[in-house]
Enzyme design. Structure first.
Site, PDB file in Angstrom:
ATOM      1  N   TYR A  54       0.822  -1.205   0.000  1.00 40.95           N
ATOM      2  CA  TYR A  54       0.000   0.000   0.000  1.00 40.95           C
ATOM      3  C   TYR A  54       0.861   1.261   0.000  1.00 40.95           C
ATOM      4  O   TYR A  54       1.844   1.357   0.721  1.00 40.95           O
ATOM      5  CB  TYR A  54      -0.935   0.014   1.205  1.00 40.95           C
ATOM      6  N   LYS A  98       5.760  -7.065 -12.421  1.00 48.44           N
ATOM      7  CA  LYS A  98       4.921  -7.354 -11.260  1.00 48.44           C
ATOM      8  C   LYS A  98       4.709  -8.861 -11.176  1.00 48.44           C
ATOM      9  O   LYS A  98       4.494  -9.532 -12.194  1.00 48.44           O
ATOM     10  CB  LYS A  98       3.575  -6.645 -11.403  1.00 48.44           C
ATOM     11  N   SER A 159      -6.882 -13.294   0.431  1.00 45.04           N
ATOM     12  CA  SER A 159      -7.614 -12.227  -0.241  1.00 45.04           C
ATOM     13  C   SER A 159      -7.731 -12.581  -1.720  1.00 45.04           C
ATOM     14  O   SER A 159      -6.771 -13.075  -2.309  1.00 45.04           O
ATOM     15  CB  SER A 159      -6.871 -10.891  -0.054  1.00 45.04           C
ATOM     16  N   ASN A 160      -8.913 -12.362  -2.269  1.00 45.84           N
ATOM     17  CA  ASN A 160      -9.159 -12.593  -3.706  1.00 45.84           C
ATOM     18  C   ASN A 160      -9.069 -14.052  -4.120  1.00 45.84           C
ATOM     19  O   ASN A 160      -8.859 -14.355  -5.295  1.00 45.84           O
ATOM     20  CB  ASN A 160      -8.181 -11.760  -4.549  1.00 45.84           C
ATOM     21  N   ASN A 263      -9.202   9.451   3.875  1.00 48.46           N
ATOM     22  CA  ASN A 263      -8.287  10.256   4.684  1.00 48.46           C
ATOM     23  C   ASN A 263      -8.981  11.453   5.324  1.00 48.46           C
ATOM     24  O   ASN A 263      -8.357  12.225   6.049  1.00 48.46           O
ATOM     25  CB  ASN A 263      -7.113  10.744   3.824  1.00 48.46           C
TER      26      ASN A 263
END
Length: 297
Positions: A54, A98, A159-160, A263
């Site tokens: 992140y 990636k 996750s996923n 935020n």
């Protein structure tokens, strides 16, 4: 705030604060991050969602500044982080593309780096961020068992993952996977009908929902009718459209835990507004029908 039990000694708040945008805020000071955490805690939102990637590998460090300055907050929080996505930037700038890495070495190193960045000694849940087509399930499963045994992660999850990904990994583990964080929203509703929620419900596993507001797509011109319906419904309860969209998820019997990221302190303080909406079956299907663009089959 309702709490969802994940194991015999761990529960999450029904609403989760997502920190993927934490490092993008204008003010990333320890004091401002602490204010966001405290705004969540005041509402009973005690679960915080992170990932190593992140903010381009920066979000955990921003959080860590606040944890270092105010270590007393840790005992009031459940902290989640994720690993296995490798981006060719920052510490992995040398990587050609990636990729995913679910090797033992990467999982252990990634978790250690996350703990160091966040200035904590353990996470409450470590998630494998994406299914890895090159995964050795025996090695990955053993590594996840190892981080639980070491005390660096109280629980582990994914996750996923699809059902086949879940069962392959789980069959190579001693510890139980406790959750699957998947995309679910009014505009990303495939999980309701493609089996993604069904297999979790069968196992009595509560899912987490990322992007529960569809990444802002609810406000796109093509979704104007749905937005008006949400807005009009919200007006009856004194809340905005986003609160109704979250209430739609909360009403589902699967005990979905939406991960909300912002935020803006005022929006953080309003996260609990979703609990004010009475989501009847009639209203749930009215919203679902509008999201589908047609009546149910």
């Amino acid at each position: 705030m309702e709490r969802i039990s994940l194991s015999s000694d761990l529960s999450f708040s029904r609403l989760v604060y997502g920190m993927w945008r934490l490092s993008e805020a204008e003010d990333t000071s320890a004091a401002h991050v602490q204010a966001k955490i405290e705004a969540c805690l005041e509402q009973g939102i005690s679960t915080f969602d992170q990932a190593d990637i992140y903010g381009g590998y920066a979000s955990e460090k921003v959080m860590g500044q606040a944890m270092k300055a105010s270590p007393h907050l840790r005992d009031k929080m459940e902290i989640i982080t994720k690993c296995d996505i490798v981006l060719p930037m920052g510490p992995f700038a040398h990587k050609p593309v990636k990729m995913y890495d679910t090797s033992r070495e990467h999982i252990l190193t990634s978790l250690d780096n996350s703990l160091k960045a966040m200035e904590i000694d353990h996470v409450d849940c470590l998630l494998i961020h994406r299914p890895d087509p090159f995964m050795d399930p025996a090695e990955t499963g053993a590594a996840l068992d190892e981080v639980v045994k070491s005390g660096k992660a109280r629980t582990v999850g994914v996750s996923n993952f699809k059902l086949h990904d879940w069962t392959l990994l789980q069959s190579n583990m001693e510890n139980q996977l406790v959750t699957n964080q998947i995309e679910i929203s009014l505009l990303a509703h495939d999980a309701l009908s493609n089996g993604d929620l069904a297999y979790l419900q069968e196992r009595k596993i509560a899912p987490m929902a990322w992007s529960p507001l569809s990444g802002g797509a609810l406000f796109a011109p093509e979704n104007a009718k749905l937005l008006k319906l949400l807005t009009d419904t919200g007006a009856a309860y004194g809340v905005d459209a986003t609160a109704v969209a979250i209430a739609w998820l909360l009403a589902h019997p699967a005990k979905i835990m939406p991960v909300l990221g912002t935020n803006n302190l005022d929006r953080i303080r309003a996260m609990r507004d979703a609990l004010k909406v009475e989501m009847t079956r009639d209203l749930w299907f009215t919203l679902y029908t509008e999201a589908l663009g047609d009546e149910v089959p």
